[in-house]
Motif scaffolding. Structure first.
Motif, PDB file in Angstrom:
ATOM      1  N   LEU A  25       0.823  -1.202   0.000  1.00  0.00           N
ATOM      2  CA  LEU A  25       0.000   0.000   0.000  1.00  0.00           C
ATOM      3  C   LEU A  25       0.865   1.263   0.000  1.00  0.00           C
ATOM      4  N   GLU A  26       1.953   1.236   0.781  1.00  0.00           N
ATOM      5  CA  GLU A  26       2.857   2.388   0.814  1.00  0.00           C
ATOM      6  C   GLU A  26       3.519   2.600  -0.548  1.00  0.00           C
ATOM      7  N   ALA A  27       3.912   1.493  -1.205  1.00  0.00           N
ATOM      8  CA  ALA A  27       4.541   1.609  -2.518  1.00  0.00           C
ATOM      9  C   ALA A  27       3.538   2.145  -3.547  1.00  0.00           C
ATOM     10  N   SER A  28       2.294   1.712  -3.406  1.00  0.00           N
ATOM     11  CA  SER A  28       1.263   2.202  -4.321  1.00  0.00           C
ATOM     12  C   SER A  28       0.998   3.682  -4.096  1.00  0.00           C
ATOM     13  N   LEU A  29       0.964   4.106  -2.829  1.00  0.00           N
ATOM     14  CA  LEU A  29       0.707   5.495  -2.508  1.00  0.00           C
ATOM     15  C   LEU A  29       1.800   6.414  -3.047  1.00  0.00           C
TER      16      LEU A  29
END
Length: 300
Positions: free
Chosen positions: A292-296
């Protein structure tokens, strides 16, 4: 061949009420003596068939006769027709004529009650063609070749002797002997590309217990505990067994389920967006957080 002919004779008598031995002999291309032997065999089996001699005579069944009343119970008749309906929905060759004949013999309505479409929602016609090829390969015992993409995106070429189509865990799989691995393997159909069916045939039999190590393929299973928000109730009840679901006082759900841990399961969890949270295990929770952090970061 005689069993098929006997069944056909009964069907003809039910349909036409009366025929002559000469007509039956011509239709089946046998002698009239053979037809009379068939009539004797039907009588010995409890079928009330009789002959009238003279002008206007012929071979008849007793009026109001239904084959199933003398040989099969009503439940057995319906079980047979239901099984044939299932095969017919799968487009197994030559099933529909048999289904129609038995429906007439049993005096049952053969209205179709089942249909099967192997393709996913939103898929094009090539997906259905893939299933038709696999079905034909299984029935005809033809070797198939295809490119297979693992859950990690690795592409391998496979030569497989297919023996069974299986629906398991909300997905379709082909089970067969993989010559590349020299062992039986399970392949997810959606990951099969460039499928071809060869003319080569095989004689290998399916092992007794195909579920002794299903879907393993060097992957380990993980016991997930998920908290899913109430607005996802339609997915929760569609996708999980009732025994794995616990409803919280606020309407949310706690779901406990075992899955093979791979990229697919991470993507499946992420498909719930912010409506699902991994409670356990901790390492999967960390993986989802990092994804999720990488996507954000792509949107910053």
């Amino acid at each position: 061949m005689q069993i098929n002919r006997l069944l056909e004779i009964v069907y003809i008598l039910l349909d036409k009420k009366q025929v002559t031995a000469k007509q039956l002999a011509e239709q089946f291309q046998v002698s009239q003596r053979t037809i009379y032997r068939d009539i004797d065999a039907l009588s010995a089996a409890g079928i009330p068939v009789y002959t009238n001699k003279g002008k206007g005579g012929g071979i008849r069944l007793l009026d109001q006769f239904v084959l199933g009343k003398s040989m099969l119970s009503d439940k057995e008749q319906m079980d047979i027709l239901s099984s044939l309906q299932g095969l017919n929905a799968l487009n197994v060759p030559d099933v529909e004529p048999v289904l129609n004949k038995l429906a007439a013999i049993f005096n049952k309505n053969s209205t179709s009650w089942i249909d099967v479409d192997f393709s996913r929602w939103g898929s094009d016609s090539t997906e259905q063609e893939k299933f038709n090829m696999l079905k034909a390969a299984i029935l005809n015992r033809n070797v198939v070749t295809f490119d297979y993409f693992s859950s990690y995106g690795e592409k391998t070429e496979r030569i497989v002797e297919p023996v069974k189509l299986i629906f398991k865990g909300q997905g379709w799989y082909i089970y067969g002997f993989c010559r590349s691995k020299n062992d039986f393997r399970m392949f997810k159909v959606t990951r099969i590309k460039n499928l071809t069916c060869s003319m080569e045939t095989f004689a290998r039999e399916i092992p007794g217990d195909i579920w002794s190590d299903p879907l393993d393929m060097n992957n380990r299973t993980v016991k997930l505990v998920l908290k899913i928000e109430s607005r996802m109730a339609y997915r929760v009840y569609d996708e999980f067994d009732q025994d794995s679901i616990a409803k919280n006082p606020d309407g949310s759900f706690i779901v406990r389920v075992n899955y093979v841990e791979d990229e697919w399961v991470y993507g499946y969890i992420l498909s719930y967006g912010n409506d699902a949270e991994v409670i356990e295990p901790e390492h999967v929770r960390d993986i989802i957080q990092k994804k999720l952090e990488a996507s954000l970061r792509k949107y910053l």
